[in-house]
Design a protein around this motif. Structure first.
Motif, PDB file in Angstrom:
ATOM      1  N   GLY A  98    -103.437   3.777   1.288  1.00 20.04           N
ATOM      2  CA  GLY A  98    -103.701   5.049   1.969  1.00 20.04           C
ATOM      3  C   GLY A  98    -102.762   5.243   3.155  1.00 20.04           C
ATOM      4  N   GLY A  99    -102.542   4.174   3.901  1.00 23.84           N
ATOM      5  CA  GLY A  99    -101.589   4.248   5.013  1.00 23.84           C
ATOM      6  C   GLY A  99    -100.178   4.497   4.532  1.00 23.84           C
ATOM      7  N   TRP A 100     -99.794   3.830   3.445  1.00 28.52           N
ATOM      8  CA  TRP A 100     -98.459   4.040   2.899  1.00 28.52           C
ATOM      9  C   TRP A 100     -98.302   5.468   2.352  1.00 28.52           C
ATOM     10  CZ3 TRP A 100     -93.925   2.581   3.740  1.00 28.52           C
ATOM     11  CH2 TRP A 100     -92.906   2.785   2.832  1.00 28.52           C
ATOM     12  N   GLY A 101     -99.369   5.991   1.759  1.00 32.07           N
ATOM     13  CA  GLY A 101     -99.341   7.380   1.305  1.00 32.07           C
ATOM     14  C   GLY A 101     -99.153   8.347   2.459  1.00 32.07           C
ATOM     15  N   PHE A 102     -99.771   8.039   3.615  1.00 33.59           N
ATOM     16  CA  PHE A 102     -99.593   8.857   4.810  1.00 33.59           C
ATOM     17  C   PHE A 102     -98.136   8.849   5.253  1.00 33.59           C
ATOM     18  CE2 PHE A 102     -99.403   9.338   9.407  1.00 33.59           C
ATOM     19  CZ  PHE A 102    -100.120  10.503   9.592  1.00 33.59           C
ATOM     20  N   VAL A 103     -97.549   7.651   5.277  1.00 33.68           N
ATOM     21  CA  VAL A 103     -96.139   7.521   5.693  1.00 33.68           C
ATOM     22  C   VAL A 103     -95.221   8.265   4.725  1.00 33.68           C
ATOM     23  CG1 VAL A 103     -94.247   5.863   5.974  1.00 33.68           C
ATOM     24  CG2 VAL A 103     -96.501   5.368   6.937  1.00 33.68           C
ATOM     25  N   LEU A 104     -95.472   8.104   3.427  1.00 35.09           N
ATOM     26  CA  LEU A 104     -94.644   8.789   2.428  1.00 35.09           C
ATOM     27  C   LEU A 104     -94.753  10.304   2.563  1.00 35.09           C
ATOM     28  CD1 LEU A 104     -95.258   6.609  -0.743  1.00 35.09           C
ATOM     29  CD2 LEU A 104     -93.103   6.880   0.475  1.00 35.09           C
ATOM     30  N   ALA A 105     -95.951  10.803   2.803  1.00 34.77           N
ATOM     31  CA  ALA A 105     -96.132  12.249   2.952  1.00 34.77           C
ATOM     32  C   ALA A 105     -95.396  12.760   4.180  1.00 34.77           C
ATOM     33  CB  ALA A 105     -97.616  12.581   3.049  1.00 34.77           C
ATOM     34  N   ARG A 106     -95.442  12.036   5.272  1.00 39.65           N
ATOM     35  CA  ARG A 106     -94.737  12.460   6.483  1.00 39.65           C
ATOM     36  C   ARG A 106     -93.228  12.432   6.294  1.00 39.65           C
ATOM     37  NH1 ARG A 106     -97.063  15.746   9.098  1.00 39.65           N
ATOM     38  NH2 ARG A 106     -95.724  15.321  10.864  1.00 39.65           N
ATOM     39  N   MET A 107     -92.740  11.523   5.431  1.00 42.23           N
ATOM     40  CA  MET A 107     -91.303  11.458   5.170  1.00 42.23           C
ATOM     41  C   MET A 107     -90.855  12.541   4.183  1.00 42.23           C
ATOM     42  SD  MET A 107     -90.477   7.329   5.087  1.00 42.23           S
ATOM     43  CE  MET A 107     -90.298   7.379   3.366  1.00 42.23           C
ATOM     44  N   GLY A 108     -91.807  13.191   3.523  1.00 42.50           N
ATOM     45  CA  GLY A 108     -91.459  14.260   2.597  1.00 42.50           C
ATOM     46  C   GLY A 108     -91.510  13.858   1.132  1.00 42.50           C
ATOM     47  N   HIS A 109     -91.907  12.636   0.839  1.00 42.40           N
ATOM     48  CA  HIS A 109     -92.004  12.180  -0.556  1.00 42.40           C
ATOM     49  C   HIS A 109     -93.422  12.452  -1.058  1.00 42.40           C
ATOM     50  CE1 HIS A 109     -88.116  10.303  -0.211  1.00 42.40           C
ATOM     51  NE2 HIS A 109     -88.515   9.676   0.883  1.00 42.40           N
ATOM     52  N   THR A 110     -93.741  13.725  -1.284  1.00 42.12           N
ATOM     53  CA  THR A 110     -95.111  14.111  -1.565  1.00 42.12           C
ATOM     54  C   THR A 110     -95.597  13.645  -2.928  1.00 42.12           C
ATOM     55  OG1 THR A 110     -94.301  16.272  -2.264  1.00 42.12           O
ATOM     56  CG2 THR A 110     -95.097  16.080  -0.010  1.00 42.12           C
ATOM     57  N   ARG A 111     -94.728  13.587  -3.903  1.00 40.55           N
ATOM     58  CA  ARG A 111     -95.174  13.115  -5.225  1.00 40.55           C
ATOM     59  C   ARG A 111     -95.583  11.658  -5.170  1.00 40.55           C
ATOM     60  NH1 ARG A 111     -90.444  16.020  -8.660  1.00 40.55           N
ATOM     61  NH2 ARG A 111     -91.281  18.113  -8.513  1.00 40.55           N
ATOM     62  N   TRP A 112     -94.766  10.841  -4.521  1.00 39.33           N
ATOM     63  CA  TRP A 112     -95.096   9.425  -4.378  1.00 39.33           C
ATOM     64  C   TRP A 112     -96.347   9.262  -3.521  1.00 39.33           C
ATOM     65  CZ3 TRP A 112     -93.289   5.674  -7.257  1.00 39.33           C
ATOM     66  CH2 TRP A 112     -92.083   5.847  -7.917  1.00 39.33           C
ATOM     67  N   ALA A 113     -96.469  10.074  -2.491  1.00 39.29           N
ATOM     68  CA  ALA A 113     -97.635   9.997  -1.617  1.00 39.29           C
ATOM     69  C   ALA A 113     -98.909  10.293  -2.394  1.00 39.29           C
ATOM     70  CB  ALA A 113     -97.488  10.962  -0.451  1.00 39.29           C
ATOM     71  N   MET A 114     -98.861  11.294  -3.252  1.00 37.42           N
ATOM     72  CA  MET A 114    -100.045  11.639  -4.029  1.00 37.42           C
ATOM     73  C   MET A 114    -100.395  10.531  -5.010  1.00 37.42           C
ATOM     74  SD  MET A 114    -102.266  13.843  -4.146  1.00 37.42           S
ATOM     75  CE  MET A 114    -103.569  14.483  -5.115  1.00 37.42           C
ATOM     76  N   MET A 115     -99.393   9.941  -5.627  1.00 37.38           N
ATOM     77  CA  MET A 115     -99.640   8.859  -6.576  1.00 37.38           C
ATOM     78  C   MET A 115    -100.273   7.660  -5.859  1.00 37.38           C
ATOM     79  SD  MET A 115     -97.011   6.736  -8.987  1.00 37.38           S
ATOM     80  CE  MET A 115     -96.290   5.906  -7.591  1.00 37.38           C
ATOM     81  N   VAL A 116     -99.718   7.266  -4.733  1.00 38.81           N
ATOM     82  CA  VAL A 116    -100.222   6.114  -3.984  1.00 38.81           C
ATOM     83  C   VAL A 116    -101.630   6.399  -3.465  1.00 38.81           C
ATOM     84  CG1 VAL A 116     -99.830   4.795  -1.876  1.00 38.81           C
ATOM     85  CG2 VAL A 116     -97.947   5.231  -3.414  1.00 38.81           C
ATOM     86  N   THR A 117    -101.880   7.618  -3.029  1.00 40.15           N
ATOM     87  CA  THR A 117    -103.202   7.985  -2.530  1.00 40.15           C
ATOM     88  C   THR A 117    -104.231   7.959  -3.646  1.00 40.15           C
ATOM     89  OG1 THR A 117    -102.164   9.345  -0.832  1.00 40.15           O
ATOM     90  CG2 THR A 117    -104.471   9.758  -1.286  1.00 40.15           C
ATOM     91  N   CYS A 118    -103.873   8.408  -4.822  1.00 44.24           N
ATOM     92  CA  CYS A 118    -104.794   8.356  -5.967  1.00 44.24           C
ATOM     93  C   CYS A 118    -105.131   6.917  -6.330  1.00 44.24           C
ATOM     94  CB  CYS A 118    -104.201   9.091  -7.166  1.00 44.24           C
ATOM     95  SG  CYS A 118    -104.198  10.876  -6.981  1.00 44.24           S
ATOM     96  N   ILE A 119    -104.151   6.046  -6.287  1.00 45.26           N
ATOM     97  CA  ILE A 119    -104.409   4.628  -6.572  1.00 45.26           C
ATOM     98  C   ILE A 119    -105.328   4.052  -5.502  1.00 45.26           C
ATOM     99  CG2 ILE A 119    -103.333   2.353  -6.718  1.00 45.26           C
ATOM    100  CD1 ILE A 119    -100.901   3.756  -7.986  1.00 45.26           C
ATOM    101  N   ALA A 120    -105.116   4.412  -4.247  1.00 43.55           N
ATOM    102  CA  ALA A 120    -105.979   3.932  -3.162  1.00 43.55           C
ATOM    103  C   ALA A 120    -107.412   4.410  -3.365  1.00 43.55           C
ATOM    104  CB  ALA A 120    -105.439   4.396  -1.815  1.00 43.55           C
TER     105      ALA A 120
END
Length: 133
Positions: A98-120
């Motif tokens: 979830g924390g990594w998804g937050f970091v990815l979303a702030r960096m602009g990698h929204t697809r990866w952020a959504m995938m990581v958040t779903c796994i979390a």
């Protein structure tokens, strides 16, 4: 070479515009320049930037929420006196993802952020399952 009507033609025929001028020379360079500059409408670019900023913020908020929920659930279960087990690891990995998804979303990698958040979120669901009680 002859055309359909039988008239002789010595070279390629270009379509003609008004006044007998070829269509290629119908507009001046100034007209072409103003048309080209009008294509990059700044209000559309600003609207797209705003939309992307909102999307990043939404994904960051969702990832942060999943991380906080994993932390809260871990605290609740530890507070109830549950024995340590696999559920701690699943919640811990859920918090980390979830924390990594937050970091990815702030960096602009929204697809990866959504995938990581779903796994979390899935790991949080697994950690909360009756099999790990």
């Amino acid at each position: 070479m002859t055309t359909h009507g039988g008239d002789a033609v010595n070279g390629p025929v270009e379509p003609e515009g008004p006044g007998g001028r070829p269509l290629f020379f119908e507009t001046s360079t100034d007209e072409l320049r103003t048309k080209l500059q009008g294509q990059g409408r700044p209000e559309l670019a600003e609207q797209r930037r705003r939309e992307m900023r909102r999307t990043r913020a939404m994904y960051a908020a969702l990832a942060g929420l999943v991380a906080v929920v994993c932390l809260v659930m871990m605290g609740v279960r530890l507070g109830q006196g549950d024995a340590l087990g696999v559920w701690v690891a699943t919640y811990g990995v859920g918090v980390a993802l979830g924390g990594w998804g937050f970091v990815l979303a702030r960096m602009g990698h929204t697809r990866w952020a959504m995938m990581v958040t779903c796994i979390a979120g899935a790991l949080a669901g697994i950690g909360d399952s009756p099999a790990f009680r």
